[in-house]
Design an enzyme around this catalytic site. Structure first.
Site, PDB file in Angstrom:
ATOM      1  N   HIS A  85      15.369  64.105 -34.843  1.00  0.00           N
ATOM      2  CA  HIS A  85      16.668  63.681 -35.525  1.00  0.00           C
ATOM      3  C   HIS A  85      16.591  61.990 -35.125  1.00  0.00           C
ATOM      4  O   HIS A  85      17.487  61.166 -34.793  1.00  0.00           O
ATOM      5  CB  HIS A  85      17.795  63.958 -34.772  1.00  0.00           C
ATOM      6  CG  HIS A  85      19.045  63.954 -35.515  1.00  0.00           C
ATOM      7  ND1 HIS A  85      20.172  64.781 -35.376  1.00  0.00           N
ATOM      8  CD2 HIS A  85      19.539  62.994 -36.109  1.00  0.00           C
ATOM      9  CE1 HIS A  85      21.226  64.439 -36.250  1.00  0.00           C
ATOM     10  NE2 HIS A  85      20.723  63.155 -36.766  1.00  0.00           N
ATOM     11  N   ARG A  96      21.276  67.113 -43.012  1.00  0.00           N
ATOM     12  CA  ARG A  96      22.163  67.608 -41.689  1.00  0.00           C
ATOM     13  C   ARG A  96      21.363  69.198 -41.514  1.00  0.00           C
ATOM     14  O   ARG A  96      20.997  69.816 -42.336  1.00  0.00           O
ATOM     15  CB  ARG A  96      23.648  67.897 -42.037  1.00  0.00           C
ATOM     16  CG  ARG A  96      24.402  66.784 -42.527  1.00  0.00           C
ATOM     17  CD  ARG A  96      24.498  65.576 -41.307  1.00  0.00           C
ATOM     18  NE  ARG A  96      25.258  65.928 -40.101  1.00  0.00           N
ATOM     19  CZ  ARG A  96      25.447  65.139 -39.243  1.00  0.00           C
ATOM     20  NH1 ARG A  96      24.461  64.235 -39.262  1.00  0.00           N
ATOM     21  NH2 ARG A  96      26.267  65.494 -38.204  1.00  0.00           N
TER      22      ARG A  96
END
Length: 309
Positions: A272, A224
């Protein structure tokens, strides 16, 4: 009975078709087209705007579109009392393991240095140790961390892992708890972060943690974005203590065009893409969990709000 759906990636027609196959009796509504909120009994979403889920007084269950759930708990009005599940899927785990393996190999074989040499037309050999002599450490030994460890073990890397609570994984040296974190870091030449994002893990890859890694260590973060303090990472690389880094997730996404991470010569950025849950598998899991909740059972992959994962 209706299900509310929300995703950062707008592919409503695709999801309507996929969900329609496994939930033929369920009306699927795509936020912000809510209709009568009293009809909504289930939610399948990612990064739903804050305060929306608390509007549905007949909501029975909430399902994340991915493995991460920190964005739900960032909502001060999130209904923590409801059954809440995330995605745990072998295909999602396999994709993450591929990403980790790819970039561990890049760092293991000094690819960042060779890329810079190519840019400057420099021919300079550098040979890595055998994989069995390269110490890789994985922060987080959930499904994703264990999957990555298995792939790395297959290539005979010396793999260790750290988790909050004790774990036993064949062929992996396991550390746990705050008391064993420093020992784990001291032996880690390539650090992979696959922790869940909680209050305790936010900013964990900071100047203090980086200083505890051996000189020349590399960092990979497909976990994250808020795990990393970017300024601390760049400072550690510029000082020579950290050799290079690969980042797939960021505090702000998309990463702003003027962010200095883009242009750092020893940081590789991916947008991502480390792993994604296949819609067909998410839909099937959602259907199974709705069935379980309707039968008075806990959903699969239930999230503990107190732990944050």
């Amino acid at each position: 009975m209706a299900l509310i759906f929300h995703s950062k990636i707008k592919r409503d027609d695709w999801w309507r078709e996929v969900l329609g196959k496994v939930l033929p009796g369920m009306e699927v509504r795509f936020y912000p087209e809510i209709g009568n909120p009293d009809d909504i009994e289930y939610a399948l979403c990612f990064a739903m705007p804050h305060g929306v889920l608390s509007q549905f007084k007949n909501l029975k269950g909430i399902f994340s579109l991915g493995a991460g759930v920190d964005h739900f708990f960032a909502d001060p009005d999130f209904p923590k009392h409801l059954p809440f599940a995330r995605v745990v899927d072998d295909e999602l785990t396999a994709r993450m393991s591929e990403y980790v393996l790819q970039h561990v190999l890049n760092h293991h074989r000094y690819q960042a240095d060779f890329d810079l040499q190519q840019k400057d037309h420099v021919w300079k050999e550098r040979f890595p140790p055998a994989a069995r002599n390269r110490k890789v450490g994985i922060l987080g030994l959930g499904a994703l961390g264990q999957g990555a460890a298995e792939r790395l073990k297959y290539l005979e890397f010396d793999v260790a892992g750290w988790s909050r609570s004790p774990k036993e994984i064949e062929g992996v040296t396991c550390y746990h708890g705050a008391d064993q974190l420093d020992e784990f870091l001291a032996r880690t030449e390539i650090l992979v972060c696959l922790l869940p994002l909680t209050e305790e893990t936010t900013g964990i890859i900071n100047k203090d943690l980086l200083a505890k890694l051996p000189e020349g260590a590399a960092v990979i973060n497909p976990g994250r974005g808020p795990h990393v303090v970017p300024e601390d990472l760049m400072t550690a690389i510029d000082s020579g203590h950290i050799s290079s880094a690969t980042l797939d997730v960021f505090i702000q996404e998309p990463l702003p065009e003027n962010d200095p991470l883009w242009d750092h010569p020893k940081i590789r950025i991916t947008p991502h893409v480390a792993s994604v849950a296949a819609p067909e598998r998410v839909a099937a899991l959602t259907a199974e969990n709705i069935k379980r909740i309707e039968n008075g059972e806990d959903p699969l992959n239930k999230v503990d709000p107190e732990r944050g994962y």
